[in-house]
Design a protein around this motif. Sequence first.
Motif, PDB file in Angstrom:
ATOM      1  N   TYR A 160     -42.797  15.885 -20.852  1.00 18.63           N
ATOM      2  CA  TYR A 160     -42.165  15.962 -22.123  1.00 18.63           C
ATOM      3  C   TYR A 160     -43.084  15.156 -23.060  1.00 18.63           C
ATOM      4  O   TYR A 160     -43.163  14.067 -23.147  1.00 18.63           O
ATOM      5  CB  TYR A 160     -40.698  15.512 -22.146  1.00 18.63           C
ATOM      6  CG  TYR A 160     -39.836  15.778 -22.995  1.00 18.63           C
ATOM      7  CD1 TYR A 160     -39.733  14.840 -24.289  1.00 18.63           C
ATOM      8  CD2 TYR A 160     -39.119  16.889 -23.297  1.00 18.63           C
ATOM      9  CE1 TYR A 160     -38.870  15.215 -25.365  1.00 18.63           C
ATOM     10  CE2 TYR A 160     -38.389  17.124 -24.323  1.00 18.63           C
ATOM     11  CZ  TYR A 160     -38.296  16.125 -25.516  1.00 18.63           C
ATOM     12  OH  TYR A 160     -37.409  16.684 -26.741  1.00 18.63           O
ATOM     13  N   PRO A 162     -44.085  13.054 -26.082  1.00 20.60           N
ATOM     14  CA  PRO A 162     -43.501  11.896 -27.157  1.00 20.60           C
ATOM     15  C   PRO A 162     -43.376  12.564 -28.496  1.00 20.60           C
ATOM     16  O   PRO A 162     -44.079  13.810 -28.879  1.00 20.60           O
ATOM     17  CB  PRO A 162     -44.678  11.016 -27.270  1.00 20.60           C
ATOM     18  CG  PRO A 162     -45.743  11.150 -25.931  1.00 20.60           C
ATOM     19  CD  PRO A 162     -45.422  12.762 -25.768  1.00 20.60           C
ATOM     20  N   LEU A 163     -42.326  12.087 -29.393  1.00 20.78           N
ATOM     21  CA  LEU A 163     -42.065  12.405 -30.446  1.00 20.78           C
ATOM     22  C   LEU A 163     -42.169  11.286 -31.694  1.00 20.78           C
ATOM     23  O   LEU A 163     -42.049  10.134 -31.039  1.00 20.78           O
ATOM     24  CB  LEU A 163     -40.966  13.410 -31.068  1.00 20.78           C
ATOM     25  CG  LEU A 163     -39.826  13.358 -30.035  1.00 20.78           C
ATOM     26  CD1 LEU A 163     -38.925  12.635 -30.731  1.00 20.78           C
ATOM     27  CD2 LEU A 163     -39.217  14.868 -29.717  1.00 20.78           C
ATOM     28  N   GLU A 164     -41.988  11.646 -32.981  1.00 21.00           N
ATOM     29  CA  GLU A 164     -42.130  10.482 -33.978  1.00 21.00           C
ATOM     30  C   GLU A 164     -40.821  10.110 -34.017  1.00 21.00           C
ATOM     31  O   GLU A 164     -39.716  10.898 -34.288  1.00 21.00           O
ATOM     32  CB  GLU A 164     -42.499  10.821 -35.183  1.00 21.00           C
ATOM     33  CG  GLU A 164     -42.873   9.908 -35.980  1.00 21.00           C
ATOM     34  CD  GLU A 164     -43.217  10.378 -37.302  1.00 21.00           C
ATOM     35  OE1 GLU A 164     -43.727  11.452 -37.570  1.00 21.00           O
ATOM     36  OE2 GLU A 164     -43.042   9.747 -38.400  1.00 21.00           O
TER      37      GLU A 164
END
Lengths: 176, 307, 400
Positions: A160, A162-164
């Motif tokens: 998955y 990473p996001l902000e």
Amino acid sequence: MHGKGTAFLMMIVTAMVSFLTFSYSYVGAGEKPAEVRKDDIPKFFVPSPPSSENFPCSKCHQFRAADKTKRKLQEYHTTVELKHAEEQRWCYDCHEGDKLKLQNGQLINFDKSYYLCGQCHGIIFRDWKAGVHGKRTGSWDGDKLYRLCVNCHDPHQPKYKPLEPKQPPKKPADIK
Amino acid sequence: MSKEIRKNPLEANLHRRTFMKGIAAGLAGAVLPVSAADAFNWDSFLQKHFKEMSDEEIKRVIERLEKEASLEWKKNIHISATKALPNVKFGYGLDLSRCIGCRKCVYACVEENNQSRMPQVQWITVLRFKKGEKWTDLENSEKYYKPKEVPEKDFFYMPVQCQQCENPPCVKVCPTKATWKEPDGIVVVDYNWCIGCRYCMAACPYGARRFNWAKPNIPEKELNPEAHYLGNRPRYKGVVEKCTFCIQRTRAGKYPACVEVCPVGARKFGNLLDPKSEIRYLIENKRVFRLKEDLNTEPKFYYFFTT
Amino acid sequence: MITVLFKALGRTVIGDVRYYAWLSFLMVVIGLGVNAYMQQIDRGLIITAMRDQVSWGFYIANFTFLVGVAAAAVLLVIPAYLYQFKPIKEIVLFGEILAVTAIIMCILFIMVDLGQPMRVWHLLPVIGMMNFPSSLLAWDVIVLNGYLLINLLLVFYALGRFVQGKDYKLSLVLPLILLSIPWAVSIHTVTAFLYNGLPARPFWNASILAPRFLASAFCSGPAIMIILLQVIRRASKVEIDNKAIFKIAELIAYTMGINLFLLGAEIFKEFYSGSIHKAPLEYLYLGLHGKALLVPWMRTALVFNITAFVIFLLPKMRENFYALNIGAVLIIAGVYIEKGMGLIVPGFIPDSLGEIYEYWPSSQEIIITAGIWAFGALFYTLFAKFIIPVYTGELKIGNQ
């Protein structure tokens, strides 16, 4: 004397046949044809991710001979970098023609890709069916919308991304 | 008793009456800065406790509140008073092996539940812990983390919100019974009854309750007009609020906003009394724990791990 | 009798220039306090420094200190009424007035701390929805108001008798007095239980809390009395025997000794056990993770308390008025810090989710607090000025 022997033989045969009939009815008890097997596959899904522009595969692969040697592709599909058990497998272990291939050779459509993932990720598959793995929306006491595995996980690089994160809360001293 | 002017070192003429007049004037002057704020509303002042009102009275109160809210927020607010569904006790599950600390739940909750933006009120707090370090005392937590991307290596995340305890300490201490546990297990607040003493905030072991230190401020465009009397209707300065498991959504069969928005599906919700619900599945099949269980508050918010 | 009382009322506004200066000063402070409170009504409690992490602060700290002062009036009641210790009997009235003043100030501090003060009627039984017996705050409302009533009754009964030139009838007033003793202990015990009953705040959730409350109350209240009695003696014709003052001082020595012992017990338990719950005490005396705002205050309070204990313990020192008054001021300051900010704030540090928010009252909070203290001082001054002529026999029926 003959009559008694024949009768006795008939009895033995009847007993054996009944015994065998009975015992055969226990063979493959899980596959009782009279009952429908419940496999808990969800009913509703959000739209699957769009297929690549290379779909259907047979567009090109009909006219090419299949080179099943495991290698790094140079000509085409070069953007696909496999990071998913890449030591043990490669393209042809999961793809065949316009479908996906299971371990037992069975071919499935892309909209049932969970069977493919579920082969190795059994616990997650079971949790996903129960609704405990992955995102689900809808009603807690009614219909729920599922997502296919590939809605969140790129099958070639499934980790998955990473996001902000969103903004942290204000510190109490900064609340005026 | 003489009415003489008493001689004093300053030789000033200090009549008793003059002195009294001076005092009166001073007090009056001090009181002047009273802002001619909102006009006094008798219906609002005398409103009964929610549980004491009949359905008819509740309807009239809601009409008044909707009118007040429309004037205040320039938008038609619809406040419902749906009762608890029978045979329902809500439970919540949070998958600690999946939460990535993105805080999308925090902001979805803020929007759905009309929380004040200024001063900032956020019902959900996401705590970050370093893997391998002591964390059950929560003192090692960090809630102001601000990395470029989440999840960060070596850290894990644990969101905390109202645990909707079965044995809630906040309900026990409220002096006016302004907060209570509903039959479906949600602990609610009657915002028109709360006196703002904040005893419940001292009593909550999970830091779940928030106080409106000033008048709540919500941008008109972001106001959610679908509200519940005990849930997300616009609140007042000086009252306490907290997560209500999105009572306006869950009593209508929908998932809470935080469950729906979580991108990794770390949040699970359902009816604890339904043996086929996802919440029962995870309690029975995963290793669950609850925060500060030693306090015997019996929270209905279960943390678990799937990997 | 009414004429006498009205004349006594009139006396409250007669005095020398120092008296007027004192009253004017108090009025100014009250005026500033009212002004600041109006800002709070307008903008909300956000003008204080309290936030979700530390949701009780300076107002509740003052409330806690003053409940103790009110409860301590009973320390004078026991010897006076029960043992007929003549020197104290004469001045118990001023102790009861102090109790009344302190309770009124407590009520004011609660009122300014509420987010919706107009809704305070929700607290009452029958017309509101008082959560009795579950909520300790409901208990507190009952016992505090009951204590106020008891003391007012006692004061006005004594007043009525003095106006007639008679002494009070012990048989009539004994039941009320006997009630007031456990009641005084109970007001402070209930207030202690208010904090004690919260497992969410381990600093407060210690059995030692109620005994510590009583011990510190019984030092600070009488210390205030010592100073007030000397002022009254100086400013009026009331005769107060030194023996009374020294007796009070002796009692303070014992209670401060107990207070220090209990503090030592707490320190041992937390630091020797070394569990995570030592964090609040660590914050107070050593600083926690570099946050040490209250450390100098707490250490100073400890020094004050120990010094005052020594002063009051040694008869030679406590019978020297110079040392006595220094000791009294030290005790008042020491207990005010320790039981006020030093009790309320560390209950919230670290907060339930481990955060440390260093609370220090905002300027408006301090002004409102000062306003309430000034109001208390004004109330006591006027009440004493009202009562003294009656008490000394200057004003009574047949003696205008």
